[in-house]
Design an enzyme around this catalytic site. Structure first.
Site, PDB file in Angstrom:
ATOM      1  N   LYS A 186       1.104  -1.469  -8.019  1.00 55.67           N
ATOM      2  CA  LYS A 186       0.600  -1.701  -9.380  1.00 55.67           C
ATOM      3  C   LYS A 186       1.599  -1.289 -10.474  1.00 55.67           C
ATOM      4  O   LYS A 186       1.623  -1.901 -11.538  1.00 55.67           O
ATOM      5  CB  LYS A 186      -0.730  -0.963  -9.592  1.00 55.67           C
ATOM      6  CG  LYS A 186      -1.897  -1.619  -8.872  1.00 55.67           C
ATOM      7  CD  LYS A 186      -3.206  -0.927  -9.233  1.00 55.67           C
ATOM      8  CE  LYS A 186      -4.377  -1.602  -8.565  1.00 55.67           C
ATOM      9  NZ  LYS A 186      -5.671  -1.044  -8.995  1.00 55.67           N
ATOM     10  N   ASP A 189      -8.655  -3.350 -14.556  1.00 57.15           N
ATOM     11  CA  ASP A 189      -9.437  -2.274 -13.927  1.00 57.15           C
ATOM     12  C   ASP A 189     -10.301  -1.530 -14.953  1.00 57.15           C
ATOM     13  O   ASP A 189     -11.493  -1.303 -14.731  1.00 57.15           O
ATOM     14  CB  ASP A 189      -8.513  -1.270 -13.229  1.00 57.15           C
ATOM     15  CG  ASP A 189      -7.912  -1.833 -11.947  1.00 57.15           C
ATOM     16  OD1 ASP A 189      -8.575  -2.630 -11.275  1.00 57.15           O
ATOM     17  OD2 ASP A 189      -6.765  -1.463 -11.624  1.00 57.15           O
TER      18      ASP A 189
END
Ligand code: ATR
Length: 276
Positions: A66, A102
């Site tokens: 990420k 997220d």
């Protein structure tokens, strides 16, 4: 021509995204396939260049890529840049642009319970990568208070200092958080504590929990962690990690297709996968 979407991770075998997202792609009659690719950290740049060369329409990025993906992107959204992590990449006319869904995924999952955070006191437990996405995005919602408690208090302080969005925040030790827990309307557990196989572990005692609180756990395996069991026994409303997972996927799907998908359908799909 059929479009390709993907998720890159290492490992990737347990990802629930392919079944969840292929289902909604076919439900909306989009001629596309979503494929999991196991990519080692050493191969990430090569994989990224290859996906770009073949004109991939978009992809997700999961652990451990990420943050590592960021230098390769053609552009990055401000929130993802400040979080320092990207989970969704969109092909915008040949340019691969990174986003982080997220944090907003987590917050969208709270919509049935909370329409405005301006009168809410929020406590985040943990100061790792997941906490960072949730804390930074939550700061943009301007809650009345947004405190962080962490085993290592200095990490909570660093997170507060690193956040580019103004917020009324303080860092607390786990002991301090336990004592003043009744102040909070929303408590968010962002660590892996309580995840299978260590299912009896909890980060803090909920003895002083406000019975009107909303208590969330990002863990979804088990569906109800010991922490959520404790919260439910205190009379609180609880939410497990399935919602954040489903909504981060729904927001990625929307970025790729322009369609905000049927989250009920996605949730049922994920619950079936977890039960299997
Ligand atoms: P992630 O990126 O998945 O959020 P991480 O960056 O390793 O993972 O962060 C893990 C978080 O869980 C941290 O807040 C960590 O606390 P420390 O900063 O003190 O390490 C917390 N954590 C992990 N195991 C813990 C434990 N047994 N007790 C309390 N906190 C724990």
């Amino acid at each position: 021509m059929k479009k390709l979407f993907a998720v890159l991770g290492y490992p990737i075998g347990h990802s629930m995204s392919p079944i969840m997202l292929n289902d909604v792609l076919s439900y909306y009659e989009i001629d596309a396939h979503y494929h999991p690719f196991k990519v080692s950290p050493e191969e990430l740049e090569t994989a990224f260049r290859g996906l770009k060369a073949i004109g991939i329409s978009g992809f997700n990025v999961t652990i451990p890529h990420k943050s590592a993906i960021i230098p390769f992107l053609d552009g990055i959204d401000d929130l993802a840049l400040s979080i320092g992590a990207v989970n969704t990449v969109v092909n915008d006319n040949g340019k691969l642009i990174g986003y982080n869904t997220d944090g907003y995924g987590f917050i969208k999952g709270l919509e049935p319970y909370i329409s405005s955070f301006s009168d809410k006191k929020v406590l985040v437990i943990g100061a790792g990568g997941a906490a960072r996405a949730i804390y930074f995005t939550m700061a943009k919602m301007k809650p009345l208070a947004l405190d962080i408690t962490n085993r290592t208090v200095i990490k909570a302080k660093e997170l507060i200092e690193a956040c580019p969005f103004e917020s009324n925040s303080k860092a607390l030790s786990l002991d301090e958080a336990e004592v003043q827990l009744n102040e909070y309307d929303v408590v968010i557990q962002t660590t892996m504590i309580g995840m299978y196989p260590n299912i009896s572990e909890t980060p803090i005692s909920l003895k002083n929990l406000n019975t009107h609180a909303l208590v969330c756990d990002i863990v979804y395996n088990p569906l109800e962690t010991q922490f959520l069991k404790d919260a439910r026994q205190k009379g609180a409303t609880v939410q497990n990690g399935v919602e954040m997972f489903v909504y981060q996927g729904a927001l990625a799907f929307e970025k790729w297709t322009g369609i905000f998908p049927d989250v009920k359908r996605m949730r049922e799909n994920v619950l079936r996968q977890l039960e299997a």
